[in-house]
Scaffold this active site. Structure first.
Site, PDB file in Angstrom:
ATOM      1  N   SER A 178       0.862  -1.178   0.000  1.00 20.52           N
ATOM      2  CA  SER A 178       0.000   0.000   0.000  1.00 20.52           C
ATOM      3  C   SER A 178       0.899   1.228   0.000  1.00 20.52           C
ATOM      4  O   SER A 178       1.963   1.227   0.620  1.00 20.52           O
ATOM      5  CB  SER A 178      -0.877  -0.017   1.248  1.00 20.52           C
ATOM      6  OG  SER A 178      -1.287   1.288   1.565  1.00 20.52           O
ATOM      7  N   LYS A 202       0.756  -3.368   4.865  1.00 12.11           N
ATOM      8  CA  LYS A 202      -0.180  -4.114   4.012  1.00 12.11           C
ATOM      9  C   LYS A 202       0.526  -5.027   3.010  1.00 12.11           C
ATOM     10  O   LYS A 202       1.550  -4.680   2.439  1.00 12.11           O
ATOM     11  CB  LYS A 202      -1.081  -3.140   3.229  1.00 12.11           C
ATOM     12  CG  LYS A 202      -2.013  -2.321   4.079  1.00 12.11           C
ATOM     13  CD  LYS A 202      -3.196  -3.102   4.653  1.00 12.11           C
ATOM     14  CE  LYS A 202      -4.176  -3.566   3.607  1.00 12.11           C
ATOM     15  NZ  LYS A 202      -5.054  -2.501   3.134  1.00 12.11           N
ATOM     16  N   GLU A 227      -7.888 -10.600  -6.265  1.00 11.87           N
ATOM     17  CA  GLU A 227      -9.071  -9.743  -6.403  1.00 11.87           C
ATOM     18  C   GLU A 227      -9.412  -9.520  -7.878  1.00 11.87           C
ATOM     19  O   GLU A 227     -10.580  -9.489  -8.270  1.00 11.87           O
ATOM     20  CB  GLU A 227      -8.832  -8.399  -5.716  1.00 11.87           C
ATOM     21  CG  GLU A 227      -8.695  -8.529  -4.208  1.00 11.87           C
ATOM     22  CD  GLU A 227      -8.135  -7.257  -3.591  1.00 11.87           C
ATOM     23  OE1 GLU A 227      -8.933  -6.429  -3.138  1.00 11.87           O
ATOM     24  OE2 GLU A 227      -6.905  -7.083  -3.589  1.00 11.87           O
TER      25      GLU A 227
END
Ligand code: ARG
Length: 461
Positions: A274, A280, A287
């Site tokens: 991130s 992260k 996804e």
């Protein structure tokens, strides 16, 4: 191309809506293969001279070379790949180029090109699916006895082995592979020679062109040949179903790799960071595999909608078939590659999975089964007794196997110390030896079966 009848140029917007070259240039290889087969056949039946056929063949090979090396200039004014190729052929060889379009039409031409393309694409996806299955099978072997929670309603249900879970996807993907194979077998008939819609009066040999292009046979009805797109729909359905399977696995990866689950760690190569939160590790590829299902479903619904209600035979509506099919095959190509890469490098956290498998009284069914087996209690009653044991464990904040024997015996006097042997997660999975069950021995059997099937499929059996 139709200058004989027309005097004015098309409107710019007419050209914009009509031109398909930006999309169908991907059919260049198939288009030229079709023209080569057609010209050779016309010469064999005496419609073309050998000299013209030879000039056409060498010209087409030059066009192919120009396209492959990126020197070909595609023109929107020439509408589509068929006219782009033919026009360039005319530049190169002159008059004989005009004889190539004898006894055919762009209608049978495009149907042939597109079938060839879809058939090859189905074969390519089949191979990719087989590669992904191979990765899952190797994982299943490594983790044949790694215990993980099995869920229903995403609530801990019963312990399963991680290998068994991976092989569930191998089964789904194998059916997907079969759907591509079935679709490819059904589309293995050649439309070429149907001409515009009614066939032709020239003495063409449709068996010869079908064979030359690698089709099993020519299509038997010319109207059907130029207007059928169910081969593309069937491929899109196979893509949509396969994408949907991949999206389920992708969703599991998203869940498993969350901090809360922590079952799986994706490799750095398959994670993203991130820009603001340094801690992260995001499962972006998973996804996106999940999301690309939208394109596949959209393409299927899109083409079904284009084809719905079209009268026989060809209508220009059908030109809208290719972009959706190309896009859906491309999306599945990327998704399969990404899933194979992710699954080949993901590392499960076996300790966390095992600990989670023990939560939620996941071996309660084993207690009930034990009562049935060892004390001849009817299952419905055993279920009730076990419910009380779960309640007791809940009240004392402990696992089922941590309940003192006398607590269990006040619930039901038939319970003995032997019950503790079935309450652990390992005992639970080891006991599920029914065919198709999660027991490590069963998983290993399935791994062996898969390995011999995969070896046969890749030809090194
Ligand atoms: N570009 C057209 C397509 O993709 C080729 C067939 C054109 N046929 C016609 N009658 N205008 O469908």
């Amino acid at each position: 191309m139709w200058g004989g009848r027309f005097t004015a140029e098309p409107d710019d917007v007419m050209q914009a809506i009509n031109a398909s070259i930006d999309v169908d240039r991907r059919l260049a290889e198939e288009d030229i293969a079709g023209s080569l087969a057609h010209a050779q056949m016309l010469a064999a039946v005496g419609v073309l001279t050998e000299a013209d056929a030879a000039a056409i063949a060498s010209g087409l090979n030059q066009v192919l070379d120009e396209i492959r090396t990126g020197r070909f200039v595609f023109s929107r004014a020439l509408e589509d790949i068929h006219m782009n190729v033919e026009s360039r052929l005319k530049d190169i060889i002159g008059e004989p180029a005009g004889r190539l379009h004898t006894a055919r039409s762009r209608n049978d031409q495009v149907a042939t090109d597109f079938r060839l393309w879809v058939k090859r694409a189905c074969a390519a996806r089949e191979q990719q699916i087989t590669a992904l299955i191979g990765v899952l099978v190797e994982g299943a072997d490594r983790w044949a006895d790694a215990v993980t929670p099995g869920f229903t309603h995403l609530q801990t249900a019963q312990p399963v082995t991680f290998g068994h879970h991976l092989l569930a996807y191998a089964e789904m993907l194998d059916r997907d592979r079969g759907r591509f194979a079935d679709a490819a077998a059904r589309m293995d008939e050649c439309p070429l020679g149907a001409a515009a819609l009614a066939g032709t009066g020239f003495p063409i040999d449709r068996d010869q062109t079908a064979r030359a292009l690698g089709f099993a046979a020519p299509m038997a009805n010319s109207l059907d040949a130029v207007s059928a797109r169910d081969f593309a729909l069937e491929a899109l359905a196979a893509i949509a179903i396969c994408s949907q399977h991949l999206s389920r696995l992708a969703e599991e990866i998203v869940i498993w790799s969350s901090a809360q689950f922590g079952f799986v760690r994706l490799s750095d190569a398959w994670s993203t960071g991130s820009s603001i939160m340094p801690q992260k590790r995001n499962p972006d590829a998973a996804e996106l595999v999940r999301a690309k299902t939208g394109r596949a479903t959209g393409a299927l619904v899109g083409l079904l909608t284009v084809m719905k209600g079209l009268p026989l035979a060809y209508s220009k509506d059908m030109q809208e078939d290719k972009s959706q099919v190309f896009e859906a095959f491309d999306a599945l190509d990327l998704s399969l590659q990404a899933m194979t890469g992710m699954m080949a490098t993901a590392e499960p956290d076996l300790a966390r999975m095992r600990a989670a498998a023990a939560h939620g009284f996941s071996t309660a069914t084993d207690l009930a089964d034990w009562l049935v087996r060892e004390a001849n209690v009817p299952f419905r009653e055993a279920h009730h007794i076990t419910g009380r044991a779960v309640k007791a464990a809940e009240d004392c904040g402990c696992a089922l196997w941590d309940l003192p024997l006398d607590t269990l015996q006040t619930i039901d006097a038939r319970i003995t110390g032997a019950v503790f042997g079935v309450l652990t997660v390992d005992a639970s999975v080891a006991s599920r030896t029914s065919y198709g069950g999660t027991a490590p021995v069963r998983v290993r059997e399935q791994v062996a079966r898969w390995r011999s099937r995969l070896a046969a499929a890749t030809g090194d059996a």
